[in-house]
Design a protein around this motif. Structure first.
Motif, short mmCIF file in Angstrom:
data_model
loop_
_atom_site.label_atom_id
_atom_site.label_comp_id
_atom_site.label_asym_id
_atom_site.label_seq_id
_atom_site.Cartn_x
_atom_site.Cartn_y
_atom_site.Cartn_z
N ALA A 1 1.77 12.30 34.28
CA ALA A 1 2.99 12.76 33.62
C ALA A 1 3.43 14.10 34.18
O ALA A 1 4.49 14.62 33.80
N GLY A 2 2.62 14.68 35.06
CA GLY A 2 2.96 15.96 35.63
C GLY A 2 2.67 17.12 34.70
O GLY A 2 3.07 18.26 34.98
N LEU A 3 1.99 16.87 33.62
CA LEU A 3 1.67 17.93 32.66
C LEU A 3 0.35 18.58 33.05
O LEU A 3 -0.53 17.95 33.65
N PRO A 4 0.16 19.89 32.74
CA PRO A 4 -1.06 20.59 33.14
C PRO A 4 -2.28 20.06 32.41
O PRO A 4 -2.23 19.73 31.23
N VAL A 5 -3.39 20.03 33.15
CA VAL A 5 -4.67 19.57 32.61
C VAL A 5 -5.54 20.79 32.32
O VAL A 5 -5.58 21.73 33.10
N SER A 6 -6.25 20.76 31.18
CA SER A 6 -7.16 21.85 30.82
C SER A 6 -8.59 21.32 30.83
O SER A 6 -8.84 20.10 30.77
N PHE A 7 -9.54 22.29 30.97
CA PHE A 7 -10.95 21.92 31.12
C PHE A 7 -11.80 22.57 30.03
O PHE A 7 -11.51 23.67 29.55
N THR A 8 -12.87 21.87 29.68
CA THR A 8 -13.92 22.43 28.79
C THR A 8 -15.27 21.95 29.31
O THR A 8 -15.36 20.96 30.05
N SER A 9 -16.30 22.68 28.94
CA SER A 9 -17.67 22.32 29.34
C SER A 9 -18.41 21.78 28.13
O SER A 9 -18.35 22.35 27.04
N SER A 10 -19.14 20.70 28.34
CA SER A 10 -20.01 20.16 27.29
C SER A 10 -21.43 20.66 27.45
O SER A 10 -22.29 20.34 26.61
N PRO B 1 -3.04 17.21 26.24
CA PRO B 1 -2.73 16.87 24.86
C PRO B 1 -1.40 16.16 24.65
O PRO B 1 -1.10 15.74 23.54
N GLY B 2 -0.60 16.02 25.68
CA GLY B 2 0.68 15.36 25.52
C GLY B 2 1.75 16.32 25.01
O GLY B 2 1.51 17.50 24.74
N ASN B 3 2.96 15.75 24.85
CA ASN B 3 4.08 16.53 24.31
C ASN B 3 5.01 15.58 23.58
O ASN B 3 4.59 14.48 23.18
N SER C 1 0.85 -1.19 0.00
CA SER C 1 0.00 0.00 0.00
C SER C 1 0.88 1.24 0.00
O SER C 1 2.11 1.16 0.13
N LEU C 2 0.26 2.38 -0.15
CA LEU C 2 0.98 3.62 0.08
C LEU C 2 1.40 3.72 1.53
O LEU C 2 0.83 3.04 2.41
N ALA C 3 2.39 4.56 1.84
CA ALA C 3 2.85 4.72 3.21
C ALA C 3 1.79 5.45 4.03
O ALA C 3 1.06 6.32 3.53
N SER C 4 1.73 5.10 5.30
CA SER C 4 0.77 5.74 6.21
C SER C 4 1.27 7.12 6.63
O SER C 4 2.37 7.55 6.26
N ASN C 5 0.45 7.79 7.40
CA ASN C 5 0.89 9.04 8.03
C ASN C 5 2.02 8.73 9.01
O ASN C 5 2.15 7.61 9.51
N SER C 6 2.83 9.71 9.26
CA SER C 6 3.96 9.53 10.19
C SER C 6 3.46 9.68 11.62
O SER C 6 2.73 10.63 11.95
N VAL C 7 3.85 8.74 12.47
CA VAL C 7 3.49 8.80 13.89
C VAL C 7 4.76 8.56 14.72
O VAL C 7 5.71 7.92 14.26
N THR C 8 4.73 9.09 15.93
CA THR C 8 5.86 8.92 16.85
C THR C 8 5.37 8.29 18.14
O THR C 8 4.56 8.91 18.86
N PRO C 9 5.76 7.08 18.44
CA PRO C 9 5.34 6.45 19.70
C PRO C 9 5.85 7.28 20.90
O PRO C 9 6.97 7.81 20.88
N ARG C 10 5.02 7.40 21.93
CA ARG C 10 5.38 8.12 23.15
C ARG C 10 4.77 7.40 24.33
O ARG C 10 3.88 6.56 24.17
N ALA C 11 5.23 7.82 25.53
CA ALA C 11 4.71 7.22 26.76
C ALA C 11 3.27 7.67 26.95
O ALA C 11 2.86 8.75 26.51
N THR C 12 2.52 6.84 27.64
CA THR C 12 1.13 7.18 27.92
C THR C 12 1.01 7.92 29.23
O THR C 12 1.92 7.89 30.07
N GLN C 13 -0.08 8.59 29.40
CA GLN C 13 -0.38 9.28 30.66
C GLN C 13 -1.86 9.15 30.95
O GLN C 13 -2.66 8.92 30.04
N THR C 14 -2.21 9.32 32.21
CA THR C 14 -3.61 9.28 32.61
C THR C 14 -3.92 10.50 33.45
O THR C 14 -3.05 11.11 34.07
N ILE C 15 -5.20 10.85 33.47
CA ILE C 15 -5.67 12.02 34.23
C ILE C 15 -6.47 11.54 35.42
O ILE C 15 -7.29 10.62 35.31
N THR C 16 -6.23 12.18 36.53
CA THR C 16 -7.04 11.96 37.73
C THR C 16 -7.93 13.19 37.92
O THR C 16 -7.43 14.30 38.08
N PHE C 17 -9.25 12.97 37.89
CA PHE C 17 -10.21 14.08 37.96
C PHE C 17 -11.39 13.60 38.80
O PHE C 17 -12.22 12.83 38.34
#
Length: 715
Positions: free
Chosen positions: A484-493, A521-523, A448-464
């Motif tokens: 992961a110690g990264l900041p969490v952002s919020f939105t309202s549905s 969103p990760g980094n 097949s044609l080549a896929s989109n490029s992806v970069t494997p990274r570590a996973t993280q979870t949120i505690t809320f």
């Protein structure tokens, strides 16, 4: 009755004086069969030599005489032969005489109805003069001479002598002697030209032998040399004349398309589309040549060919439609690999029998599949999931496996049965693309044609954690963390109930259910965290408390109605310490204002004061005195005061009287209990005993007034 010879001898000396009587005795005439005739009437023109000797006989001119069916006229130069009393009704005949020897005599006759045709097969002639050595017979059609027959006459015969003529399809006949008078009798009935209107059937076997019915007119005329003759082309058929309009014929052998004709004394019938007969040859055998196409590859569309010895087109069918189909013209379509059987047929026509079916069986070989279609690659922690869709063609054989190959090739290709396929062992932080191949029994497909490029990274979870139920009017701040110690952002549905800043500050818009989403969103080192959502109730604010000027204790206000989401806004709902009223009114105990949102219909406010309101109190409202009017303070009678004057209840409709907020779903209503002021309005009292006491007092006043009037009148 036969005429004796002695009678003819005696007639010689006195022929010119007794010819009429002799005719009555001896002439035998053939009766006409069909057409009316006029004998002695002929217009050949003044230059015709046959007519030159003929004058007017008995006052009847040759060019004006008319005779009925079978009536004949006698012509001659001698004045003594001017009549033929015994000729009427004698049939078709002519008699001619002259005034002396060596004078030719002529006789003729014609059809009475223009267009009728007849035939003269022969003639019987009595020749009493040795000078007559010959006779010329002429046949005419439509004024044109079509045949001349010269007859050598037997001199001075003692009887009628028969001569063959064979005149057909004529409408006028003349007899001219060489030197003297003669007597001529036509022994064939006069007939019209026959006409054929149709033949049934119009086709038949080339070998002949079948029965054909011929329809038309003029079939029963007798006297033609060979009788009534039926021909198919140039071949005479055995035929039976059933009637004047029908003949039954036995079909003679023949070929092609021929004309059917009927010939009688009246001539031969005309030809045309209705008279045509088609000889049909027996169908011939034919064969088909159809060679085996040999093994064919799946995915091709070959066109097979076959020929018939007849030259007719060959058609094809498939008996293995699960493997192959074919158009009637021979274009193959392969459904899968396997064994394909094709039949070749030629159904024949009137000239050819159907050909024996010829079949060919061959192998449809599988080929490698076409390339799969690449989908989206999604990175994980040291892995990636690669989605794809199956090839457009499986090559005629089922797909047995799919293979995913990473680039760079840090890990070995991974096989799988379907999409998606997860490839593991990748290096976090390394960018990868992927290709997919499909395999079947014939081998592996192109990549097949080549896929989109992806970069494997570590996973993280949120505690809320869920914040639980919240009261409307509060402004809580929510928190969530990522491992992961990264900041969490919020939105309202649910922005119609609550909004939130990315940092977590919540603002409640109405009572109801609030749903907040937490995202990270990760980094470069971590993948985006799975979103975590929390839903909680926003409880409506339906009561508040406050202090009232001039009273000791706490006052309360309670909202009811307006629906489940209807709530008081804390910032806009309170007891008011000071109120300025128009027209000199005072509000010693201040007032109350509220704003309710998320409401529908009407809302009811109940105010509970710690002390009784003063006697004579009236209620004022701020808002439109009528729906749609500008807001102002006005006295209002829509409130109810309890008997102890501690509780006031009133109802305000959304956008109705007194609603100072024009927005739908929002109700705003400043309110004040007041004393004085112009046009004070009495307040309904919610106490049965007070109403009874008031009624008794009014009654007593009325009785006293009447008693006073009676006293004044008597005094």
């Amino acid at each position: 009755m036969p005429c004796p010879i002695s009678a003819w001898s005696r007639l010689t000396g006195t022929l010119r004086r007794s010819l009429a009587g002799w005719l009555a005795c001896c002439i035998v005439l053939a009766a006409p069969a069909h057409a009316a005739i006029t004998t002695g009437v002929l217009d050949f023109g003044s230059t015709n030599t046959d007519l030159a000797p003929i004058g007017t006989i008995g006052g009847i001119a040759f060019d004006g005489a008319t005779a009925g069916d079978g009536q004949g006229w006698v012509y001659g130069k001698a004045d003594s032969y001017t009549s033929c009393t015994n000729c009427a009704g004698r049939g078709d005949f002519a008699l001619a005489a002259n005034g002396g020897p060596s004078t030719p005599s002529v006789a003729f006759f014609r059809a009475a109805t223009p267009g009728d045709r007849f035939g003269v097969s022969g003639v019987r002639i009595y020749n009493p003069s040795p000078a007559n050595t010959s006779m010329t017979v002429r046949g005419y059609r439509s004024g044109l001479l079509v045949r001349t027959v010269s007859l050598p006459l037997t001199p001075v015969s003692s009887q009628l002598v028969s001569y063959d003529l064979g005149l057909v399809d004529v409408d006028q006949v003349s007899f001219t002697s060489s030197a003297d008078w003669f007597f001529a009798v036509d022994d064939l009935g006069i007939a019209p030209q026959p006409a054929v209107s149709g033949v049934s059937p119009a086709s038949g076997a080339a070998a002949g032998g079948g029965t054909v019915i011929i329809n038309g007119t003029g079939f029963t005329a007798a006297g033609y040399p060979a009788g009534t003759v039926v021909k198919f082309g140039t071949t005479t058929a055995v035929a039976t004349v059933n009637s004047d309009t029908q003949i039954t014929a036995t079909l003679p052998p023949g070929s092609g398309v021929v004309d059917v004709t009927v010939s009688t004394a009246g001539g031969t019938s005309a030809t045309g589309a209705a008279t045509q007969f088609t000889y049909v040859s027996p169908p011939q055998a034919q064969t088909i040549t159809f060679n085996s196409p040999g093994t064919q590859n799946f995915g091709t569309s070959p066109t097979l060919s076959a020929t018939a010895s007849s030259g007719l087109p060959v058609t094809f069918t498939s008996t293995t439609t699960g493997v192959c189909t074919i158009s009637t013209g021979g274009v193959l379509t392969f459904v899968t690999a396997g064994v394909c059987t094709i039949h070749a047929n030629q159904s024949g026509n009137t000239a050819w029998n159907a050909a024996p079916q010829v079949s060919q069986t061959f192998t449809v070989a599988a080929v490698v599949p076409s390339a799969p279609t690449i989908g989206t690659a999604t990175a994980g922690d040291t892995q990636a999931a690669i989605a794809f869709t199956a090839p457009a063609s499986n090559g005629g054989s089922s797909i047995t496996a799919y293979t995913v190959t990473a680039s760079p090739p840090d890990v070995a290709p991974v096989n799988g049965a379907s999409s998606p396929i997860v490839i593991t062992g990748l290096t976090n932080g390394q960018a990868y693309t992927f290709t997919v191949t499909a395999s079947n029994s014939a081998g592996e497909s192109p990549s097949s044609l080549a896929s989109n490029s992806v970069t494997p990274r570590a996973t993280q979870t949120i505690t809320f954690a869920s914040p639980g139920a919240q009261n409307f009017g509060t402004t809580p701040t929510l928190t969530a963390t990522s491992d992961a110690g990264l900041p969490v952002s919020f939105t309202s549905s649910t922005t119609s109930v609550c909004t939130i800043t990315s940092g977590g500050a919540v603002t409640f818009v109405a009572a109801g259910t609030c749903t907040i989403n937490a995202d990270q969103p990760g980094n470069a080192s971590y993948l985006a965290a799975p979103q975590v959502s929390r839903s909680f109730a926003v409880t409506a604010l339906t009561s508040i408390t406050g202090t009232v000027p001039g009273m000791t204790g706490t006052a309360g206000a309670t909202l009811s109605g307006g629906g489940a989401t209807c709530t008081l806004e804390p910032a806009a709902t309170r007891f008011i310490a000071s109120v300025t009223l128009p027209s000199g009114g005072t509000a010693p105990h201040g007032g109350f204002e509220f704003r309710a949102v998320g409401c529908s219909g009407s809302v009811t406010l109940t105010l509970a004061y710690p002390d009784p309101l003063p006697a004579g109190v009236a209620f004022w409202k701020y808002g439109p005195a009528t729906p749609g009017a500008a807001s102002s303070w006005f006295q209002w009678s829509g409130a109810t005061l309890s008997g102890d004057r501690r509780t006031v209840s009133y109802t305000v409709a959304d956008n109705g009287v007194g609603d100072a907020d024009p927005a739908m779903g929002a109700v705003s209503d400043p309110f004040a209990p007041a004393l004085g002021g112009a046009g004070a309005v009495g307040i309904p009292v919610d106490a049965p005993w007070a109403l009874a006491l008031l009624s008794a007092l009014i009654g007593w006043l009325g009785w006293r007034h009447k008693a006073h009037l009676r006293s004044a009148v008597t005094g």
